[in-house]
Design a protein around this motif. Structure first.
Motif, PDB file in Angstrom:
ATOM      1  N   ASN A 187       4.369  -4.358  -6.559  1.00 16.57           N
ATOM      2  CA  ASN A 187       4.475  -4.455  -8.012  1.00 16.57           C
ATOM      3  C   ASN A 187       3.721  -5.664  -8.563  1.00 16.57           C
ATOM      4  OD1 ASN A 187       6.033  -2.133  -8.574  1.00 16.57           O
ATOM      5  ND2 ASN A 187       7.868  -3.191  -7.867  1.00 16.57           N
TER       6      ASN A 187
ATOM      7  N   THR B  16      -1.667  -5.098  -5.897  1.00 10.01           N
ATOM      8  CA  THR B  16      -1.883  -3.671  -6.143  1.00 10.01           C
ATOM      9  C   THR B  16      -3.357  -3.346  -6.305  1.00 10.01           C
ATOM     10  OG1 THR B  16       0.280  -3.545  -7.202  1.00 10.01           O
ATOM     11  CG2 THR B  16      -1.218  -1.731  -7.611  1.00 10.01           C
TER      12      THR B  16
ATOM     13  N   LEU C 297      11.674   2.294   4.252  1.00  8.05           N
ATOM     14  CA  LEU C 297      10.402   2.888   3.853  1.00  8.05           C
ATOM     15  C   LEU C 297       9.871   3.865   4.886  1.00  8.05           C
ATOM     16  CD1 LEU C 297       8.659  -0.409   2.711  1.00  8.05           C
ATOM     17  CD2 LEU C 297       9.710   1.308   1.234  1.00  8.05           C
TER      18      LEU C 297
ATOM     19  N   ARG D 200       8.129  -3.486  -1.275  1.00  5.89           N
ATOM     20  CA  ARG D 200       8.154  -2.793  -2.577  1.00  5.89           C
ATOM     21  C   ARG D 200       7.858  -3.763  -3.707  1.00  5.89           C
ATOM     22  NH1 ARG D 200      10.588   2.494  -2.439  1.00  5.89           N
ATOM     23  NH2 ARG D 200      11.672   2.824  -0.473  1.00  5.89           N
ATOM     24  N   GLU D 201       8.448  -4.934  -3.649  1.00  2.00           N
ATOM     25  CA  GLU D 201       8.189  -5.951  -4.676  1.00  2.00           C
ATOM     26  C   GLU D 201       6.728  -6.364  -4.666  1.00  2.00           C
ATOM     27  OE1 GLU D 201      12.007  -8.790  -4.992  1.00  2.00           O
ATOM     28  OE2 GLU D 201      11.226  -8.513  -2.944  1.00  2.00           O
TER      29      GLU D 201
END
Length: 134
Positions: free
Chosen positions: A63, A68, A18, A59-60
């Motif tokens: 989601n 979020t 990242l 990243r997970e």
């Protein structure tokens, strides 16, 4: 208890895909460690702890709707502060960020140098082949 959790944290290489540099990966990890301390609320504290312990990737985590939503709320606050800054304040903040990344890179370089120095003072590797005989 936090020191026990810290021992179980993933290292910054977990964030290298990242980040643009090892210093940025370290900055991501340090930011997550701060969030894991609870300053950004319980939901983001949980997210940071999950990411830092390797139970979920960053990243997970982004989601997961609960995470979020909290990240979006925090981002709104940061954007509002940014919008309220003068161009000079923004430039100063950007310069501070660059200096911080340079400092992190120096830390990384020093750690690598120390590993190299301590590695050269050790005896030959166990499987060097230098003492083998039939």
């Amino acid at each position: 208890m936090q020191s026990e959790e810290r021992d179980e944290y993933v290292d910054e290489s977990e964030f290298s895909e990242l980040a643009k540099s090892p210093a940025e990966a370290r900055a991501v990890k340090k930011a997550l460690e701060m969030v894991a301390g609870g300053g950004a609320g319980n939901t983001l504290k949980e997210m940071a702890q999950e990411v830092l312990t390797g139970r979920i990737g960053l990243r997970e985590a982004l989601n997961v709707s609960a995470y979020t939503e909290q990240v979006a709320q925090q981002s709104d606050s940061v954007r509002d502060r940014w919008d309220g800054m003068s161009e000079r304040e923004r430039e100063a903040l950007a310069a501070d960020g660059e200096r911080h990344l340079e400092e992190l890179q120096r830390e990384i370089d020093e750690e690598q140098s120390e590993k190299m120095r301590s590695g050269t003072s050790k005896s030959a590797p166990r499987h060097s082949g230098g003492t083998w005989s039939p």
